[in-house]
Design a protein around this motif. Structure first.
Motif, PDB file in Angstrom:
ATOM      1  N   SER A   1       8.576  -9.002  -2.829  1.00  0.00           N
ATOM      2  CA  SER A   1       7.745  -7.858  -3.451  1.00  0.00           C
ATOM      3  C   SER A   1       8.173  -6.828  -4.041  1.00  0.00           C
ATOM      4  O   SER A   1       9.715  -6.720  -3.828  1.00  0.00           O
ATOM      5  N   PRO A   2       7.840  -5.898  -4.842  1.00  0.00           N
ATOM      6  CA  PRO A   2       8.522  -4.604  -5.308  1.00  0.00           C
ATOM      7  C   PRO A   2       9.522  -4.039  -4.431  1.00  0.00           C
ATOM      8  O   PRO A   2      10.486  -3.587  -4.680  1.00  0.00           O
TER       9      PRO A   2
ATOM     10  N   ALA B   1       2.714   1.427  -9.259  1.00  0.00           N
ATOM     11  CA  ALA B   1       1.411   0.890 -10.061  1.00  0.00           C
ATOM     12  C   ALA B   1       0.617   2.141 -10.191  1.00  0.00           C
ATOM     13  O   ALA B   1       0.160   2.557 -11.314  1.00  0.00           O
TER      14      ALA B   1
ATOM     15  N   THR C   1      -3.194  -3.141   8.575  1.00  0.00           N
ATOM     16  CA  THR C   1      -3.463  -4.602   8.907  1.00  0.00           C
ATOM     17  C   THR C   1      -2.725  -5.517   7.949  1.00  0.00           C
ATOM     18  O   THR C   1      -2.936  -6.719   8.028  1.00  0.00           O
TER      19      THR C   1
ATOM     20  N   ASN D   1      -7.412   5.760   4.792  1.00  0.00           N
ATOM     21  CA  ASN D   1      -7.743   4.496   4.842  1.00  0.00           C
ATOM     22  C   ASN D   1      -6.925   3.385   4.696  1.00  0.00           C
ATOM     23  O   ASN D   1      -5.782   3.462   3.933  1.00  0.00           O
ATOM     24  N   ASP D   2      -7.080   2.345   5.166  1.00  0.00           N
ATOM     25  CA  ASP D   2      -6.199   1.180   5.202  1.00  0.00           C
ATOM     26  C   ASP D   2      -6.446   0.550   3.911  1.00  0.00           C
ATOM     27  O   ASP D   2      -7.659   0.247   3.610  1.00  0.00           O
TER      28      ASP D   2
ATOM     29  N   THR E   1       1.836  -5.099 -12.972  1.00  0.00           N
ATOM     30  CA  THR E   1       2.550  -5.699 -12.101  1.00  0.00           C
ATOM     31  C   THR E   1       2.007  -6.933 -11.596  1.00  0.00           C
ATOM     32  O   THR E   1       0.662  -7.109 -11.615  1.00  0.00           O
ATOM     33  N   TRP E   2       2.826  -7.982 -11.112  1.00  0.00           N
ATOM     34  CA  TRP E   2       2.122  -9.364 -10.848  1.00  0.00           C
ATOM     35  C   TRP E   2       1.400  -9.259  -9.702  1.00  0.00           C
ATOM     36  O   TRP E   2       0.670 -10.059  -9.379  1.00  0.00           O
ATOM     37  N   GLU E   3       1.412  -8.204  -8.731  1.00  0.00           N
ATOM     38  CA  GLU E   3       0.747  -8.225  -7.367  1.00  0.00           C
ATOM     39  C   GLU E   3      -0.752  -8.119  -7.864  1.00  0.00           C
ATOM     40  O   GLU E   3      -1.582  -8.126  -6.777  1.00  0.00           O
ATOM     41  N   ARG E   4      -1.204  -7.732  -8.970  1.00  0.00           N
ATOM     42  CA  ARG E   4      -2.650  -7.674  -9.359  1.00  0.00           C
ATOM     43  C   ARG E   4      -3.139  -8.945  -9.716  1.00  0.00           C
ATOM     44  O   ARG E   4      -4.365  -9.228 -10.048  1.00  0.00           O
TER      45      ARG E   4
ATOM     46  N   THR F   1      -0.446   0.200 -15.949  1.00  0.00           N
ATOM     47  CA  THR F   1       0.710  -0.411 -15.140  1.00  0.00           C
ATOM     48  C   THR F   1       0.293  -1.994 -14.844  1.00  0.00           C
ATOM     49  O   THR F   1      -0.587  -2.197 -14.266  1.00  0.00           O
TER      50      THR F   1
ATOM     51  N   PRO G   1     -10.585  -3.195   5.966  1.00  0.00           N
ATOM     52  CA  PRO G   1     -10.107  -4.666   5.060  1.00  0.00           C
ATOM     53  C   PRO G   1     -10.611  -5.792   5.615  1.00  0.00           C
ATOM     54  O   PRO G   1     -10.977  -6.699   5.086  1.00  0.00           O
TER      55      PRO G   1
ATOM     56  N   GLU H   1     -11.830   1.527  10.610  1.00  0.00           N
ATOM     57  CA  GLU H   1     -10.431   1.290  10.934  1.00  0.00           C
ATOM     58  C   GLU H   1     -10.138  -0.201  10.507  1.00  0.00           C
ATOM     59  O   GLU H   1      -9.291  -0.626  10.041  1.00  0.00           O
TER      60      GLU H   1
ATOM     61  N   TYR I   1     -16.172   8.597 -10.666  1.00  0.00           N
ATOM     62  CA  TYR I   1     -15.617   7.556  -9.563  1.00  0.00           C
ATOM     63  C   TYR I   1     -16.480   6.426  -9.576  1.00  0.00           C
ATOM     64  O   TYR I   1     -16.046   5.194  -9.989  1.00  0.00           O
TER      65      TYR I   1
ATOM     66  N   GLU J   1      -5.510   1.131  -5.565  1.00  0.00           N
ATOM     67  CA  GLU J   1      -6.046   1.716  -6.766  1.00  0.00           C
ATOM     68  C   GLU J   1      -7.526   2.151  -6.323  1.00  0.00           C
ATOM     69  O   GLU J   1      -7.806   3.362  -6.941  1.00  0.00           O
ATOM     70  N   GLU J   2      -8.417   1.366  -5.825  1.00  0.00           N
ATOM     71  CA  GLU J   2      -9.842   1.674  -5.515  1.00  0.00           C
ATOM     72  C   GLU J   2      -9.834   2.971  -4.657  1.00  0.00           C
ATOM     73  O   GLU J   2     -10.502   3.939  -5.033  1.00  0.00           O
ATOM     74  N   LEU J   3      -8.778   2.963  -3.597  1.00  0.00           N
ATOM     75  CA  LEU J   3      -8.855   4.107  -2.755  1.00  0.00           C
ATOM     76  C   LEU J   3      -8.438   5.319  -3.496  1.00  0.00           C
ATOM     77  O   LEU J   3      -8.876   6.486  -3.375  1.00  0.00           O
TER      78      LEU J   3
ATOM     79  N   GLY K   1       5.171  -1.222  -4.197  1.00  0.00           N
ATOM     80  CA  GLY K   1       4.220  -1.790  -5.321  1.00  0.00           C
ATOM     81  C   GLY K   1       3.204  -0.844  -5.886  1.00  0.00           C
ATOM     82  O   GLY K   1       3.173  -0.607  -7.006  1.00  0.00           O
ATOM     83  N   ASP K   2       2.379  -0.447  -4.856  1.00  0.00           N
ATOM     84  CA  ASP K   2       1.440   0.432  -5.254  1.00  0.00           C
ATOM     85  C   ASP K   2       1.895   1.841  -5.818  1.00  0.00           C
ATOM     86  O   ASP K   2       1.206   2.400  -6.683  1.00  0.00           O
TER      87      ASP K   2
ATOM     88  N   LYS L   1       7.343 -13.121 -12.105  1.00  0.00           N
ATOM     89  CA  LYS L   1       7.927 -12.378 -10.711  1.00  0.00           C
ATOM     90  C   LYS L   1       9.169 -12.458 -10.967  1.00  0.00           C
ATOM     91  O   LYS L   1      10.151 -11.488 -10.867  1.00  0.00           O
TER      92      LYS L   1
ATOM     93  N   GLN M   1      -2.444  -4.277  -0.479  1.00  0.00           N
ATOM     94  CA  GLN M   1      -3.005  -4.841  -1.725  1.00  0.00           C
ATOM     95  C   GLN M   1      -3.099  -3.872  -2.829  1.00  0.00           C
ATOM     96  O   GLN M   1      -3.843  -2.963  -2.705  1.00  0.00           O
ATOM     97  N   VAL M   2      -2.460  -4.010  -4.054  1.00  0.00           N
ATOM     98  CA  VAL M   2      -2.406  -2.846  -4.891  1.00  0.00           C
ATOM     99  C   VAL M   2      -3.867  -2.669  -5.412  1.00  0.00           C
ATOM    100  O   VAL M   2      -4.041  -1.350  -5.651  1.00  0.00           O
ATOM    101  N   PRO M   3      -4.787  -3.599  -5.831  1.00  0.00           N
ATOM    102  CA  PRO M   3      -6.003  -3.370  -6.276  1.00  0.00           C
ATOM    103  C   PRO M   3      -6.768  -2.394  -5.232  1.00  0.00           C
ATOM    104  O   PRO M   3      -7.429  -1.477  -5.810  1.00  0.00           O
ATOM    105  N   LYS M   4      -6.603  -2.817  -3.911  1.00  0.00           N
ATOM    106  CA  LYS M   4      -7.305  -1.838  -3.015  1.00  0.00           C
ATOM    107  C   LYS M   4      -6.630  -0.484  -2.973  1.00  0.00           C
ATOM    108  O   LYS M   4      -7.561   0.550  -2.795  1.00  0.00           O
TER     109      LYS M   4
END
Lengths: 402, 348
Positions: free
Chosen positions: A186-187, A121, A50, A87-88, B248-251, B246, B308, B305, B45, A97-99, A117-118, B145, A92-95
């Motif tokens: 993006s990367p 990372a 998504t 999982n979706d 990266t700016w995406e964080r 790591t 997010p 599904e 975890y 990492e969580e997964l 990016g992910d 960036k 988003q990189v932080p998500k």
């Protein structure tokens, strides 16, 4: 103190929720990677369904899950079924990492990721956790075991695809030409930009070269006018299908004398469908994976599987194939690790992937074969160049290497 | 023992105490025991999620100093986290600084950058300041960036893992490192508001003209608030650089700024304890929803599904619910619960 009782109730409920969740975590964490001889093989899949690249991420993920369903219906890998945790992460990189952490805790032995990016990372994490990681990112850095010990790249890198595109442009222009590179901001988007510039200098190609990050605007008229000022006749796009289709529409609407050269993630049937066959007509696509409707032998197994499910490959697009064969290569590595008699761990699978014979993809990926070694995790070279003719991808050059 | 008639102070010193009653001390003891016991109870975890919470607590405390205590709204949180993370990462990978020193320098650098971007606050208030800090977020993100030399044209920086950290005990070792750092940060912030400086922050928030009239140097208070707040945020950013390995700016996008604002709204503006509750709440929400999705995946596959999207929706609903039902956040709910028990069987 208006509603103290209600407050207490809410607090109690949230406490309960927390407790149950922690309990669940404790129970799930004990899994481990080993298991018995028939225990399922756990694979963690980080998918974008998504997010910003969901248009191509969804079919890729369906392809992976399709492959897993197919191999499980044949009894799995050496009698062991694959248990996919998919999982979706919405790009988003932080998500991601969580997964990733969750999959590690749940005992995954390999990870199938998605974006650049992910993947970048998580690179150091998978190396220290010793988990083989494939993704749909073909960034150059991921192919070097010295920098990315556990990453494996099945297809030619974005940089290689860019070099192939530049070669083709130099030939097509027959002399000097200006190239504008439109890329995702993006990367993923920037991955091949600097390498392209360097390639032009090294090869002494007579090409002007300028990169433009694609803004989040509904159309790209502004960007195209900048490219026009540059004098660009060729627009190389490193982005997914939907924005690329919009660029094609804008070129058509403005009647600009420009040709799009799409790399990998917009070089597909979806781009043609979104833009419309007449708008996409004549544009060029650099794509290492065989599109649907071509006569490559490796496509038949997918088509047969889909037909057994009441669908067909014609309903899907080449990203389905891409997901399928990425999982296939990983499965071949797992199979080799199992037959070596070692415990099935990330380490043994990595060794298997590095030492196994070339995987024959029936002409679907690159030159058709995917082969890794201990020194290089670049699975294949060779991309096809296609031109859109009558709404179809027509091959104009096969197996191009820079 | 607290008495039903309330807590009475006989001296200013007594009133300034962090804890007044034995039951407060008893609760603190319980929390300490729970924190020390956590590594034995939680799986790696959940301990990992605990670690991200500990880092978020520092960032949320920092933001609350600025927004909750000084009344200067900021949308630049993500940018300041990035300054901390990039500074620490660059200093330790290229200048070879030992991690503790790199983190300390990162805190100072972020504080300076924060003070610089806080300058518009001298002239701007409310929505206008929000937009100005939004600009700081965008400017910082643009810099990390586009300025290729920061990452040596790679787009990311690898931060090597300290040699004493083992793969199998990664989360555990980080927990024991982060717990004291977070504890000290929270304690420091709590004490800040027992000083003249901290009280001048609150005076600026409550009525800046009145504050100036009673002798608060507005310029100094506002710029210092930005610096102190950014210092905390820089610490959180620097720690996250080492923890995630790591950078990266995406964080560090605008989403992150909004997430931190949500933390302090949910937890309670102008409350250090509230920042802690808010950080715990907002960081636990996504993994708990993931668990819920996993548990319901058989019955309701569509829930999983759409996870997010569900997460975003729940995130929004939580903020709206708190603003409507309890704008002073979890901290206020908690104190109401305590009062209810203390005054029972009376209403007040």
């Amino acid at each position: 103190m208006k509603h103290p009782r209600r407050t207490l109730l809410a607090a109690g409920a949230s406490l309960l929720l927390g407790l149950t969740a922690c309990g669940g975590g404790a129970a799930g964490g004990g899994g481990g990677g080993g298991g018995g001889d028939t225990a399922p093989i756990k694979i963690g899949i980080i998918a974008d369904l998504t997010g910003a690249t969901g248009d191509v991420g969804k079919p890729y993920n369906e392809g992976m899950l399709g492959y897993i369903d197919w191999i499980n219906s044949k009894g799995g890998i050496k009698g062991r079924k694959i248990e996919a945790m998919s999982n979706d992460y919405a790009y988003q990189v932080p998500k991601a990492e969580e997964l990733y952490k969750k999959y590690v805790a749940d005992g995954a032995v390999v990870i199938q990721g998605w974006g650049t990016g992910d993947s970048e990372a998580l690179r150091t994490k998978v190396a220290s956790d010793k988990l083989p990681f494939m993704s749909a990112s073909y960034a150059e850095v991921l192919t070097d075991p010295k920098q990315s010990a556990y990453n494996f790249v099945v297809a030619p890198t974005y940089s290689d695809q860019m070099r192939v595109a530049l070669n083709w442009i130099a030939k097509d222009a027959g002399g000097k030409a200006e190239v504008a590179v439109f890329h995702n901001d993006s990367p993923f988007g920037t991955a091949p930009v600097a390498d392209g510039q360097k390639y032009i200098a090294d090869k002494g190609l007579q090409l002007g070269y300028k990169a433009y990050p694609m803004p989040k605007t509904p159309n790209f008229v502004g960007l195209l006018s900048q490219a026009q000022t540059q004098g660009a006749k060729y627009i190389v796009i490193q982005n997914v299908s939907s924005p690329a289709a919009q660029v094609a529409k804008d070129i058509k609407a403005q009647n600009l004398p420009m040709k799009i050269v799409c790399l990998n993630w917009c070089a597909d049937e979806l781009m043609i469908k979104t833009a419309g066959a007449d708008v996409a007509e004549g544009h060029i696509m650099v794509q290492p994976f065989a599109p649907t409707g071509t006569d490559k032998a490796g496509l038949k197994v997918i088509d047969d599987y889909l037909k057994s499910k009441g669908s067909s490959l014609a309903d899907k697009n080449l990203h389905y194939t891409q997901g399928w064969y990425t999982m296939d290569v990983m499965a071949k590595g797992i199979e080799k690790a199992l037959s070596s008699g070692e415990n099935l761990t990330g380490e043994s699978i990595r060794k298997a992937l590095e030492t196994m014979d070339a995987v024959d993809t029936g002409g679907v990926v690159g030159t058709g074969k995917v082969k890794f070694s201990a020194d290089s995790h670049r699975g294949s070279t060779g991309s096809g160049i296609y031109q859109v003719k009558g709404g179809k991808l027509v091959e104009i050059a096969a197996n191009q290497v820079p | 023992m607290a008495t039903a008639t309330g807590i009475h102070h006989r001296s200013y010193r007594a009133e300034l105490r962090l804890r007044h009653t034995t039951s407060e001390w008893a609760r603190l003891a319980l929390v300490v025991v729970a924190l020390i016991a956590a590594p034995w109870i939680l799986t790696p975890y959940w301990l990992g999620i605990g670690n991200t919470i500990l880092i978020a607590v520092i960032g949320a405390v920092g933001l609350n100093i600025l927004v909750g205590f000084t009344g200067q709204i900021s949308l630049g949180q993500g940018g300041f986290l990035a300054v901390g993370a990039y500074t620490a990462a660059i200093l330790s990978t290229r200048a070879g600084l030992p991690p503790p020193l790199a983190v300390a320098v990162a805190v100072v650098v972020t504080a300076l950058v924060g003070a610089l971007f806080g300058l518009p606050a001298l002239r701007l208030k409310g929505l206008y300041l929000a937009i100005a800090t939004l600009a700081s977020q965008e400017i910082i993100l643009f810099v990390v960036k586009r300025w290729g030399f920061l990452t040596e044209d790679k787009g990311y920086i690898d931060v090597p893992r300290a040699p004493f950290i083992e793969r199998s005990t990664f989360e555990l070792q980080w927990y024991w490192m982060l717990l004291p750092i977070t504890f000290l940060s929270v304690l420091m912030a709590r004490n800040l508001f027992r000083t003249a400086l901290g009280r001048s922050f609150m005076a600026v928030r409550d009525q800046d003209i009145a504050a100036e009239a009673i002798g608060v140097n507005l310029t100094r208070a506002k710029v210092t608030a930005f610096a102190v707040s950014s210092g905390f945020v820089g610490l959180a950013g620097a720690l996250s650089a080492y923890y995630t390995e790591t950078v990266t700016w995406e964080r560090f996008t605008l989403d992150v700024s909004v997430l931190y604002l949500a933390m302090i709204i949910v937890g309670g503006l102008g409350s250090i304890a509230g920042s802690v509750y808010g950080a715990i709440f907002m960081m636990l929400l996504p993994p708990l929803l993931t668990e819920l999705g996993g548990a319901l995946s058989q019955q309701f596959p569509s829930f999983n599904e759409q996870l997010p999207a569900v997460k975003n929706a729940v995130f929004g609903i939580a903020i709206i619910a708190f603003l409507l039902i309890e704008p002073r956040g979890l901290n206020r709910i908690w104190s109401r619960m305590k009062d209810y028990i203390r005054f029972w069987p009376f209403r007040y």
